[in-house]
Motif scaffolding. Structure first.
Motif, PDB file in Angstrom:
ATOM      1  N   THR A   1      -2.945   2.624   7.919  1.00 12.68           N
ATOM      2  CA  THR A   1      -2.586   1.602   7.119  1.00 12.68           C
ATOM      3  C   THR A   1      -3.907   0.126   7.864  1.00 12.68           C
ATOM      4  O   THR A   1      -4.281   0.191   7.449  1.00 12.68           O
ATOM      5  CB  THR A   1      -1.435   0.176   5.887  1.00 12.68           C
ATOM      6  OG1 THR A   1      -0.346   2.173   6.001  1.00 12.68           O
ATOM      7  CG2 THR A   1      -1.700  -0.392   5.319  1.00 12.68           C
TER       8      THR A   1
ATOM      9  N   VAL B   1      -7.199  -1.091   6.131  1.00 10.39           N
ATOM     10  CA  VAL B   1      -6.976  -2.738   5.840  1.00 10.39           C
ATOM     11  C   VAL B   1      -8.275  -2.939   6.165  1.00 10.39           C
ATOM     12  O   VAL B   1      -9.401  -3.938   6.338  1.00 10.39           O
ATOM     13  CB  VAL B   1      -5.622  -2.708   5.710  1.00 10.39           C
ATOM     14  CG1 VAL B   1      -5.879  -4.501   5.293  1.00 10.39           C
ATOM     15  CG2 VAL B   1      -4.577  -1.953   4.934  1.00 10.39           C
TER      16      VAL B   1
ATOM     17  N   SER C   1       2.762  -1.729   5.188  1.00 11.49           N
ATOM     18  CA  SER C   1       1.891  -0.539   4.882  1.00 11.49           C
ATOM     19  C   SER C   1       2.463   1.027   4.576  1.00 11.49           C
ATOM     20  O   SER C   1       4.234   0.346   4.813  1.00 11.49           O
ATOM     21  CB  SER C   1       1.886  -0.519   6.661  1.00 11.49           C
ATOM     22  OG  SER C   1       0.887  -1.356   7.073  1.00 11.49           O
TER      23      SER C   1
ATOM     24  N   LEU D   1      -5.957  -4.219  -2.270  1.00 13.17           N
ATOM     25  CA  LEU D   1      -6.022  -5.685  -1.966  1.00 13.17           C
ATOM     26  C   LEU D   1      -7.186  -6.018  -2.119  1.00 13.17           C
ATOM     27  O   LEU D   1      -7.078  -7.818  -2.223  1.00 13.17           O
ATOM     28  CB  LEU D   1      -5.834  -4.662  -0.524  1.00 13.17           C
ATOM     29  CG  LEU D   1      -6.187  -6.397   0.231  1.00 13.17           C
ATOM     30  CD1 LEU D   1      -4.448  -7.140   1.018  1.00 13.17           C
ATOM     31  CD2 LEU D   1      -6.445  -5.591   1.899  1.00 13.17           C
TER      32      LEU D   1
ATOM     33  N   VAL E   1       0.471  -7.649   3.623  1.00 12.96           N
ATOM     34  CA  VAL E   1       0.941  -5.713   3.719  1.00 12.96           C
ATOM     35  C   VAL E   1       1.596  -5.131   3.766  1.00 12.96           C
ATOM     36  O   VAL E   1       1.802  -4.789   4.934  1.00 12.96           O
ATOM     37  CB  VAL E   1      -1.442  -5.314   4.353  1.00 12.96           C
ATOM     38  CG1 VAL E   1      -0.996  -4.269   3.204  1.00 12.96           C
ATOM     39  CG2 VAL E   1      -1.916  -6.781   3.688  1.00 12.96           C
TER      40      VAL E   1
ATOM     41  N   THR F   1       0.708  -1.457   0.050  1.00 12.54           N
ATOM     42  CA  THR F   1       0.491   0.201   0.025  1.00 12.54           C
ATOM     43  C   THR F   1       0.917   1.232  -0.340  1.00 12.54           C
ATOM     44  O   THR F   1       0.268   2.650   0.446  1.00 12.54           O
ATOM     45  CB  THR F   1      -0.910   0.226   1.176  1.00 12.54           C
ATOM     46  OG1 THR F   1      -0.216  -0.083   3.068  1.00 12.54           O
ATOM     47  CG2 THR F   1      -1.760  -1.461   1.748  1.00 12.54           C
TER      48      THR F   1
ATOM     49  N   VAL G   1      -5.073   1.158  -1.293  1.00 17.21           N
ATOM     50  CA  VAL G   1      -5.320   0.330  -0.142  1.00 17.21           C
ATOM     51  C   VAL G   1      -6.050  -0.843  -1.127  1.00 17.21           C
ATOM     52  O   VAL G   1      -6.441  -1.909  -0.749  1.00 17.21           O
ATOM     53  CB  VAL G   1      -5.917   0.471   1.250  1.00 17.21           C
ATOM     54  CG1 VAL G   1      -6.622  -0.070   2.282  1.00 17.21           C
ATOM     55  CG2 VAL G   1      -4.761   1.021   2.207  1.00 17.21           C
TER      56      VAL G   1
END
Length: 413
Positions: A158, A162, A153, A139, A151, A131, A136
């Motif tokens: 973040t 998420v 960040s 995802l 993930v 990300t 985002v």
């Protein structure tokens, strides 16, 4: 590889700073005339150990790189990077601008390697989504029940972003673990679930581990083309599921390729083209402004926010677009010059697929099939529906499809 003494050294460094560096990396940093990096990386080095001039990265970074390299071309230059410079790091940018022969890359374990070591997850079986500098929403395409995701960040906010996305996409029960300051003495793990995430923002240097769990009753979205029609917001202008799957098979997406989706409708062809591989790209051209906005919403929801939407009528809206590897025409075939413009834009080996349900457009495709070859097929789908107390077939409108690969000089494939 050029002489290491004249190359730009790209040194990976972790949250453990100087103590975690091997002697080779330390020697490069000690001898550097200029140290370039983010403020956080530069702060990890003591002036006593590394007396070189310190230059923080400017913002925006990429446009400034050529001038910065030229300014210090006659000095020993070391660039600091987080972890492995070639894994979502500055190493890629430097390689593209300066060339690999001008670099000496000294990697450090990446945050992914640290995270998998802490979690006991095999690296090769763990999907990674970043990300950093990306939405985002990307995802969304990686969400599948039972999968493990890491993930990368963009900062302290973040994890909450998420969690919100997971809950909105039907993955609220998913377990989340935020791994902070990996590799340092300040490591910390914060655990929770997406639907109940109420943790305050923590350390900005973090990686998020997701154990994907889909809520019972929520639609299951597979990994191949042919998503349920219900997955799309639409006004009826939608290539239906079974025809869509056959269309994507004819388009045959491959990693890194670019699709033109002409007459986007709900964007389903372009979206599922991009979902086949994270490096696939697409541009959809749709003349109706409301439909164009709907395509953007569908792309966000289904995890491909990078879909480019051009609100214009074709063929005029095709002008200036990058050269496609494949073109799909889902509407407007009878517009003057459209089919010729799409065909002319294709390079040798490019593919064109066109669908229609009208006799007028079908005649046009039949003529091009005689001229250029390829394959002309009719796709017919029937669904079982109640007929009184029994069940019978309801036939959908048949779709005529022409698919062709452009051969040298635009001849027969």
């Amino acid at each position: 590889m050029s002489d290491p003494r004249s190359a730009v050294s790209v040194v990976g460094i972790g949250a453990d700073g100087w103590d975690g560096l091997p002697e080779t990396s330390r020697a490069v940093l000690r001898s550097a005339d200029v140290l370039v990096g983010g403020a956080r990386q530069l702060a990890l080095l003591s002036v006593h150990e590394c007396p070189g001039e310190r230059v923080p990265w400017p913002s925006p970074l990429r446009p400034a790189v050529p001038a910065l390299l030229a300014e210090h071309a006659d000095r020993r230059l070391a660039v600091l990077a987080s972890g492995d410079p070639m894994f979502y790091g500055i190493g890629r940018t430097l390689t593209e601008i300066a060339g690999p022969e001008s670099l000496r890359v000294l990697p450090h374990p990446s945050s992914v390697s640290y995270a998998c070591a802490r979690l006991g997850w095999p690296v090769e079986e763990t999907e990674v989504v970043t990300t950093v500098g990306r939405p985002v929403a990307g995802l969304g395409a990686a969400l599948h029940h039972g999968r493990r995701l890491l993930v990368l960040s963009a900062g302290a906010a973040t994890p909450a972003e998420v969690a919100e996305l997971l809950a909105a996409r039907g993955f609220g029960p998913s377990r989340l673990r935020v791994l902070e300051q990996l590799g340092s003495g300040r490591e910390r793990v914060v655990t929770g679930t997406a639907s109940g995430w109420d943790r305050p923002p923590g350390d900005p240097l973090n990686v998020l581990a997701v154990d994907c769990v889909r809520e019972p009753g929520r639609p299951r979205l597979g990994a191949v083309p042919g998503l349920p029609d219900e997955a799309y917001e639409n006004d009826g202008q939608l290539t239906k599921r079974h025809v869509r799957a056959a269309t994507l098979a004819a388009l045959a997406p491959a990693p890194g390729e670019l699709l033109w989706d002409v007459g986007g409708g709900s964007g389903s062809i372009a979206i599922e083209w991009m979902r086949t591989h994270r490096s696939c790209r697409a541009v959809t051209v749709e003349r109706d402004a409301e439909r164009a906005r709907r395509i953007e919403r569908n792309a966000q929801t289904l995890g491909v926010p990078g879909l480019r939407v051009v609100t214009a009528a074709a063929p005029d809206g095709l002008a200036g677009l990058p050269v496609p590897d494949a073109v799909f025409i889902g509407g407007g075939l009878t517009a003057p010059g459209l089919l010729d413009a799409c065909w002319d834009a294709l390079p040798e080996g490019g593919r064109l697929v066109a669908n229609t349900v009208t006799l007028e457009s079908e005649a046009l495709l039949a003529e091009r099939h005689r001229r250029y070859g390829g394959e002309l097929v009719r796709l017919a789908v029937a669904h079982a529906v109640p007929v009184g107390g029994f069940t019978g077939w309801r036939q959908a409108m048949p779709v005529t499809q022409w698919s062709v690969t452009k051969s040298p000089a635009g001849g027969l494939s």
